[in-house]
Design a protein around this motif. Sequence first.
Motif, PDB file in Angstrom:
ATOM      1  N   SER A 162       0.918  -1.029   0.087  1.00 34.01           N
ATOM      2  CA  SER A 162       0.080  -0.071  -0.155  1.00 34.01           C
ATOM      3  C   SER A 162       0.969   1.272  -0.079  1.00 34.01           C
ATOM      4  O   SER A 162       1.536   1.369   0.853  1.00 34.01           O
ATOM      5  CB  SER A 162      -0.871  -0.110   1.094  1.00 34.01           C
ATOM      6  OG  SER A 162      -1.727   1.111   1.361  1.00 34.01           O
ATOM      7  N   GLN A 163       0.783   2.214  -1.181  1.00 32.51           N
ATOM      8  CA  GLN A 163       1.533   3.072  -0.983  1.00 32.51           C
ATOM      9  C   GLN A 163       1.173   4.004   0.245  1.00 32.51           C
ATOM     10  O   GLN A 163       2.088   4.607   0.878  1.00 32.51           O
ATOM     11  CB  GLN A 163       1.290   4.246  -2.252  1.00 32.51           C
ATOM     12  CG  GLN A 163       1.937   5.429  -2.558  1.00 32.51           C
ATOM     13  CD  GLN A 163       1.437   6.583  -1.828  1.00 32.51           C
ATOM     14  OE1 GLN A 163       2.401   7.238  -1.093  1.00 32.51           O
ATOM     15  NE2 GLN A 163       0.112   6.944  -1.590  1.00 32.51           N
ATOM     16  N   SER A 164      -0.096   4.353   0.412  1.00 33.62           N
ATOM     17  CA  SER A 164      -0.647   5.319   1.652  1.00 33.62           C
ATOM     18  C   SER A 164      -0.341   4.579   2.990  1.00 33.62           C
ATOM     19  O   SER A 164      -0.177   5.219   3.923  1.00 33.62           O
ATOM     20  CB  SER A 164      -2.165   5.572   1.374  1.00 33.62           C
ATOM     21  OG  SER A 164      -2.640   4.554   1.246  1.00 33.62           O
TER      22      SER A 164
ATOM     23  N   THR B 158      -4.953   2.489   3.208  1.00 35.17           N
ATOM     24  CA  THR B 158      -6.289   1.769   2.327  1.00 35.17           C
ATOM     25  C   THR B 158      -7.179   0.919   3.265  1.00 35.17           C
ATOM     26  O   THR B 158      -6.610  -0.132   3.786  1.00 35.17           O
ATOM     27  CB  THR B 158      -5.855   1.197   1.089  1.00 35.17           C
ATOM     28  OG1 THR B 158      -5.220   2.088   0.667  1.00 35.17           O
ATOM     29  CG2 THR B 158      -6.825   0.629   0.308  1.00 35.17           C
TER      30      THR B 158
ATOM     31  N   SER C 215      -1.127   6.575  -9.428  1.00 33.86           N
ATOM     32  CA  SER C 215      -0.023   5.911  -8.921  1.00 33.86           C
ATOM     33  C   SER C 215       1.078   5.883  -9.765  1.00 33.86           C
ATOM     34  O   SER C 215       0.766   5.160 -10.898  1.00 33.86           O
ATOM     35  CB  SER C 215      -0.268   4.814  -8.025  1.00 33.86           C
ATOM     36  OG  SER C 215       0.739   4.690  -7.232  1.00 33.86           O
TER      37      SER C 215
ATOM     38  N   GLU D  56      -8.253   5.691 -15.427  1.00 35.74           N
ATOM     39  CA  GLU D  56      -8.346   6.332 -14.231  1.00 35.74           C
ATOM     40  C   GLU D  56      -8.394   7.975 -14.787  1.00 35.74           C
ATOM     41  O   GLU D  56      -9.057   8.821 -14.004  1.00 35.74           O
ATOM     42  CB  GLU D  56      -7.927   6.120 -13.044  1.00 35.74           C
ATOM     43  CG  GLU D  56      -6.544   6.030 -12.910  1.00 35.74           C
ATOM     44  CD  GLU D  56      -5.698   5.903 -11.834  1.00 35.74           C
ATOM     45  OE1 GLU D  56      -4.670   5.425 -11.558  1.00 35.74           O
ATOM     46  OE2 GLU D  56      -6.357   5.849 -10.849  1.00 35.74           O
TER      47      GLU D  56
HETATM   48  O1  M6R Z   1      -2.378   3.730  -1.025  1.00 38.23           O
HETATM   49  P1  M6R Z   1      -2.593   2.377  -1.732  1.00 38.23           P
HETATM   50  O2  M6R Z   1      -1.329   1.864  -2.388  1.00 38.23           O
HETATM   51  O3  M6R Z   1      -2.967   1.236  -0.839  1.00 38.23           O
HETATM   52  O4  M6R Z   1      -4.015   2.760  -2.921  1.00 38.23           O
HETATM   53  C1  M6R Z   1      -4.282   1.555  -3.678  1.00 38.23           C
HETATM   54  C2  M6R Z   1      -5.072   1.856  -4.675  1.00 38.23           C
HETATM   55  O5  M6R Z   1      -6.318   2.824  -4.196  1.00 38.23           O
HETATM   56  C3  M6R Z   1      -4.237   3.030  -5.632  1.00 38.23           C
HETATM   57  O6  M6R Z   1      -3.064   2.286  -6.096  1.00 38.23           O
HETATM   58  C4  M6R Z   1      -5.177   3.325  -6.903  1.00 38.23           C
HETATM   59  O7  M6R Z   1      -5.711   2.131  -7.562  1.00 38.23           O
HETATM   60  C5  M6R Z   1      -4.264   4.361  -7.736  1.00 38.23           C
HETATM   61  N1  M6R Z   1      -5.339   5.623  -8.088  1.00 38.23           N
HETATM   62  C6  M6R Z   1      -3.953   3.924  -9.004  1.00 38.23           C
HETATM   63  O8  M6R Z   1      -3.442   4.581  -9.835  1.00 38.23           O
END
Ligand code: M6R
Length: 608
Positions: A347-349, A352, A400, A488
């Motif tokens: 997870s980037q953030s 999630t 992302s 997106e």
């Molecule tokens: O923060 P996260 O990586 O958990 O987020 C997961 C998805 O919501 C995120 O990758 C989303 O699909 C992006 N908008 C893709 O560009």
Amino acid sequence: MCGIVGYVGKKEASPVLIHGLSKLEYRGYDSAGVAIIEDNLLKVTKCKGRLANLEAKLNENPIHGAVGIGHTRWATHGEPSDLNSHPHSNEDETISVVHNGIIENYLQLREWLSAKGYKFMSETDTEVIPHLVDYYYKGNLEEAVMKAITKMEGSYAIGVVSTHEPGKLVAVRKDSPLIVGLGKDEFFIASDIPAILNYTRDIYLLNDKEFVVINEDGIKLLTEDGDEIKKDVFHVTWNADAAEKGGYEHFMIKEIHEQPKAIKDTMTSRIVLGKPIALDKITITKEQLANIDRVYIVACGTAYHAGIVGKYAIEKLARIPVEVDIASEFRYRNPIMNEKTLMIVVSQSGETADTLAALREAKKYGARVLAITNVVGSSVSREADDVLYTWAGPEIAVASTKAYTTQLIAMYILALYFADCKGTLSTDEIESIKAEMLKLPEKCEEVLKHKEVLQKFASKNFMHKDMFFLGRGLDYAVAMEGSLKLKEISYIHSEAYAAGELKHGTIALIEKGTVVIALATQEELFEKMLSNVKEVKTRGANVLAFAFEGNETVEKTVDSALYIPKTAEILAPVLSVVPLQLLAYYIAVQKGCDVDKPRNLAKSVTVE
Ligand code: M6R
């Protein structure tokens, strides 16, 4: 990513620093602080959270002084907290430092300084700097900073003030941004131009290891050996909004261009030739790994797509069976989990909701959870047993990009580590993949140069309603990410398909002019992929293909082609995704879409 400001002049420093920091908020941060010299005393105010918290503290207890430094911190070493916030000072609070970057050898320096009696208060790498400056201080601040940097490895932009020389500010940079603002009887340092645009448009752009020394007599630029340098003044003509994006039109395109650095940073100190893979503080042992009989990779959206590449990498290199799951589906399908299960959440953030829920579910069953995330101190990082951070820096665009490529790097690092532990690859095989990984930042720069083909393709095809992305093996995984990017931000419907599966139904949708993006980087599958491309070509598709340099024969089959530098096939996704990100971006720009904030989407999805 951290932001730095510094001020020497006749005004009150505090509001100038706060204003400057507010203009650096776009870089992302989790805490903020200032150090100002007031009546020859160093006054430091800092706290976790938004800049407003710091402002409130300063309103309650104002600091008066005309020399100071300020900082917004984006945590890398040590969680976001009051204590870990910058500025950091020496023990007797005579020297204070703000820093952006990573001091790679901070553990050795900490040990070295501790042996000399220095005490550390925070978990940060930065705290070694004020102690080093203290150690070398013999009556001249710039000389002490010059000596200190000879000890430091890694990247830094630093600003230093001291009560020993209360009217002085010393700053230097290496591999982290730092500019100097030239006002009338006042001077500034900052990580980026918007922080000082309110006061001046005349700046010096510092190169690596160039020093600036500012005091009541004016300003001096010095080399690392102390020789004076003359520099041209750069006059800023852009507005603040454009400057925050570093001159790019959107954050997304800026972040696409930040990928070479983000990839390099994520490998830093983990992938070193001739040394075992270093996994930060990850504690999973060989014995525990031998006991793991199943790996689940669980994530959403782009992070899920990185997980699919992770499955290929872990299965191919470490021969451990891996299942990849969409987080929102995972917990409701009654998955088989126990203490022999390793769950990797991506997870980037790190916030999630679906991913967090899956993580908690796994922990209930006694599974071990390893998180790959970009945000230090995020919920995912706090709740997982182990964390491998991607060092992409804050990602602001909703779509992302650099988070994905750094997640891929994290996956390769884990796969190689597992392969090493399990003995599924020889040392030579591991070293050769590591060597290829280390070349990726440079090759990624190369890919970024091929914009014209993509811009041309975008301007000819942006009006289409549907597009298809085809690939086999790892190319299919990247096709999914390319398709998501396009959907997106450009609102064009698209589907990613395993190229061999198309003929089982979906090929019925191909007609004259249908746009097909074909990925063909996987050598073993190359001929088969070309056959699938021919199948759509003969039905009238307009095909743009991506292949490795050297495979130009692809041009006989497709309408246009773009080549990426050759790398190990397993690593191809890091390079092949970049043109797909650019393509989605150029199409969205042609359509006039709100690229950074696409409709209906949020950067962090904190609801299930
Ligand atoms: O923060 P996260 O990586 O958990 O987020 C997961 C998805 O919501 C995120 O990758 C989303 O699909 C992006 N908008 C893709 O560009």
